[in-house]
Design a protein around this motif. Structure first.
Motif, mmCIF file in Angstrom:
data_model
loop_
_atom_site.group_PDB
_atom_site.id
_atom_site.type_symbol
_atom_site.label_atom_id
_atom_site.label_comp_id
_atom_site.label_asym_id
_atom_site.label_seq_id
_atom_site.Cartn_x
_atom_site.Cartn_y
_atom_site.Cartn_z
ATOM 1 N N GLU A 255 39.948 37.783 45.771
ATOM 2 C CA GLU A 255 40.763 37.093 47.073
ATOM 3 C C GLU A 255 41.266 36.389 47.479
ATOM 4 O OE1 GLU A 255 36.426 37.777 50.141
ATOM 5 O OE2 GLU A 255 37.164 35.927 49.433
ATOM 6 N N ILE A 256 42.427 36.676 48.131
ATOM 7 C CA ILE A 256 43.831 35.212 48.546
ATOM 8 C C ILE A 256 43.401 35.056 50.317
ATOM 9 C CG2 ILE A 256 45.153 38.051 49.110
ATOM 10 C CD1 ILE A 256 47.679 35.969 48.437
ATOM 11 N N GLN A 257 43.701 33.876 49.959
ATOM 12 C CA GLN A 257 43.246 33.258 50.700
ATOM 13 C C GLN A 257 44.713 33.495 52.061
ATOM 14 O OE1 GLN A 257 40.814 31.237 51.540
ATOM 15 N NE2 GLN A 257 40.224 32.508 49.524
ATOM 16 N N VAL A 316 48.279 43.587 48.410
ATOM 17 C CA VAL A 316 46.814 43.056 49.393
ATOM 18 C C VAL A 316 46.167 43.959 50.260
ATOM 19 C CG1 VAL A 316 46.476 40.863 51.003
ATOM 20 C CG2 VAL A 316 47.807 40.747 48.441
ATOM 21 N N THR A 317 44.701 44.000 50.082
ATOM 22 C CA THR A 317 44.173 45.026 51.013
ATOM 23 C C THR A 317 43.925 43.674 52.506
ATOM 24 O OG1 THR A 317 42.125 44.903 50.030
ATOM 25 C CG2 THR A 317 43.965 46.955 49.649
ATOM 26 N N VAL A 318 44.275 44.325 54.140
ATOM 27 C CA VAL A 318 44.008 43.960 54.831
ATOM 28 C C VAL A 318 42.959 44.475 55.972
ATOM 29 C CG1 VAL A 318 44.931 42.641 57.066
ATOM 30 C CG2 VAL A 318 46.198 42.152 54.874
ATOM 31 N N LYS A 338 46.432 47.384 39.080
ATOM 32 C CA LYS A 338 45.572 46.292 38.034
ATOM 33 C C LYS A 338 45.486 44.895 38.978
ATOM 34 C CE LYS A 338 45.083 48.919 34.510
ATOM 35 N NZ LYS A 338 43.490 49.164 34.123
ATOM 36 N N GLU A 339 46.387 45.041 39.503
ATOM 37 C CA GLU A 339 46.938 43.632 40.409
ATOM 38 C C GLU A 339 46.332 43.849 42.509
ATOM 39 O OE1 GLU A 339 50.422 41.620 37.781
ATOM 40 O OE2 GLU A 339 50.706 42.804 39.369
ATOM 41 N N VAL A 340 45.390 44.028 42.397
ATOM 42 C CA VAL A 340 44.992 43.844 43.702
ATOM 43 C C VAL A 340 43.806 42.961 44.546
ATOM 44 C CG1 VAL A 340 43.476 45.640 45.284
ATOM 45 C CG2 VAL A 340 44.193 46.985 43.230
ATOM 46 N N ALA A 341 43.843 42.477 45.421
ATOM 47 C CA ALA A 341 43.091 41.721 46.090
ATOM 48 C C ALA A 341 43.735 41.857 47.837
ATOM 49 C CB ALA A 341 44.067 40.226 45.896
ATOM 50 N N ASN A 342 41.903 41.105 47.836
ATOM 51 C CA ASN A 342 41.262 41.413 49.438
ATOM 52 C C ASN A 342 42.176 40.396 50.447
ATOM 53 O OD1 ASN A 342 40.359 42.898 51.848
ATOM 54 N ND2 ASN A 342 38.426 41.183 51.228
#
Length: 362
Positions: A255-257, A316-318, A338-342
């Motif tokens: 996750e990313i803030q 980054v998925t939203v 490879k580089e994915v964050a929620n």
């Protein structure tokens, strides 16, 4: 209140145990696995616990301990048997020692026989014990290497484990059938190797004729565990993502803030990150609005349209709350990204933190 979690590593069929004092906030982890450190640290963070120590029941031959890596991440102490002759430990344990965590403690019982340095950890109220490989569910650890001895193991189990109260729950280091827990009463009655009328001669005859092959990872695991899991030059340490400060959840999603993402897309890194909004079209322009520069790609279409997303830039998925976008990260990872964050908390968190949107209401 006691916090207890039983965790599992499928490749090695290893159980890892977390025990914590929720009031004091202190915790210990028994038999951590090197590859699962992200999982374990995420669980500690989500439960609001501070790791004070890692405890290994013995020098494992089938996986590498996560003790050293957890020390680097959490500042925890490394504890294991003084008979293990391991390097890099902060405290070497002997029979009768106590290991405190908050207002609770574990009692150390020496139970050699599988290896010379096997320990069993007994909770202060004698309601739970963590037996390593000394006693498994309806079985026990082998005795044909690492200074193993059928005679020693028989005495260890009878004197130090099966002497506990009948209702004491026993948690092993491994189970290869999916069994999770047993009790002193059960093992005294039903363990085919150590229960019932089995004596030391019966047990030795059984163990000396097992004819088992050595564990596949023994030549890697044992030397690494004699260093308490500290990598040598050939080991690969699990890396944190380098493209942004991320947090891994216990469910395994990075996750990313919101504030971190806003800083990235508002600054010089705006072109480095792709923001993929996986809501439905009508949500993209509703009262919550959307993040500037975000691209709409509904979750229902994501698997079939993943090739429309650049693979050379982080994603980054939203979504509204972070639930659908968490699933989107899983789908994209399965598609080879490879580089994915929620985005943690989704658009609800984004708006709650008063970050800028397009097409949203006030």
């Amino acid at each position: 209140m006691l916090v207890f979690r039983q965790l599992f590593d499928p490749p090695s069929s290893t159980y890892t145990y977390l025990l914590g004092d929720s009031d004091a906030g202190d915790a210990v982890i028994i038999d951590p696995v090197f590859e699962n450190v992200h999982r374990d640290t995420a669980l500690l963070r989500e439960l609001g616990l501070r790791l004070v120590a890692t405890l290994d029941t013995h020098v494992h031959a089938d996986h590498v301990t996560g003790a050293w890596l957890l020390k680097q991440r959490c500042g925890s102490q490394i504890l294991l048997s003084e008979a293990s002759a391991a390097a890099n430990a902060d405290r070497l344990l002997k029979h009768g020692d106590r290991i405190p965590f908050g207002t609770r403690h574990l009692e150390v019982r020496a139970t050699p026989g599988h290896t010379s340095g096997c320990l069993t950890y007994v909770l202060d109220d004698h309601g739970m014990a963590f037996t390593g490989d000394s006693l498994l569910i309806r079985g026990c650890g082998r005795t044909d290497f690492q200074q193993g001895s059928p005679g020693l193991l028989y005495r260890s189990v009878q004197d130090q484990i099966l002497s506990l109260p009948p209702e004491c729950l026993l948690y092993p280091a491994h189970d290869y059938r999916g069994l999770t827990v047993t009790s002193v009463a059960e093992e005294k009655r039903f363990n085919p190797r150590l229960g019932g009328a089995v004596d030391a001669a019966d047990f030795a005859g059984y163990m000396n004729n097992l004819g088992l092959p050595h564990p596949k990872l023994m030549d890697i695991a044992v030397p690494a565990n004699l260093r308490c899991g500290r990598p040598d030059g050939s080991a690969t340490v699990p890396q944190e993502p380098a493209w942004a400060p991320l947090t891994c959840t216990f469910s395994g999603v990075w996750e990313i803030q919101p504030t971190t993402l806003e800083e990235r897309i508002a600054g010089s890194h705006a072109d480095d990150i792709q923001v993929i909004d996986v809501r439905e079209p009508q949500e993209f322009t509703d009262a919550l609005g959307h993040i500037r520069g975000a691209r709409l790609l509904p979750l229902s279409q994501l698997a079939g349209r993943a090739n429309e997303i650049e693979r050379g830039r982080p994603v980054v998925t939203v979504c509204r709350s972070g639930a659908r976008s968490a699933q989107a990260t899983v789908l994209l990872q399965k598609s080879g990204f490879k580089e994915v964050a929620n985005l943690a908390g989704g658009m609800l968190r984004w708006r709650a933190e008063s970050l800028p949107v397009e097409d949203g209401g006030n």
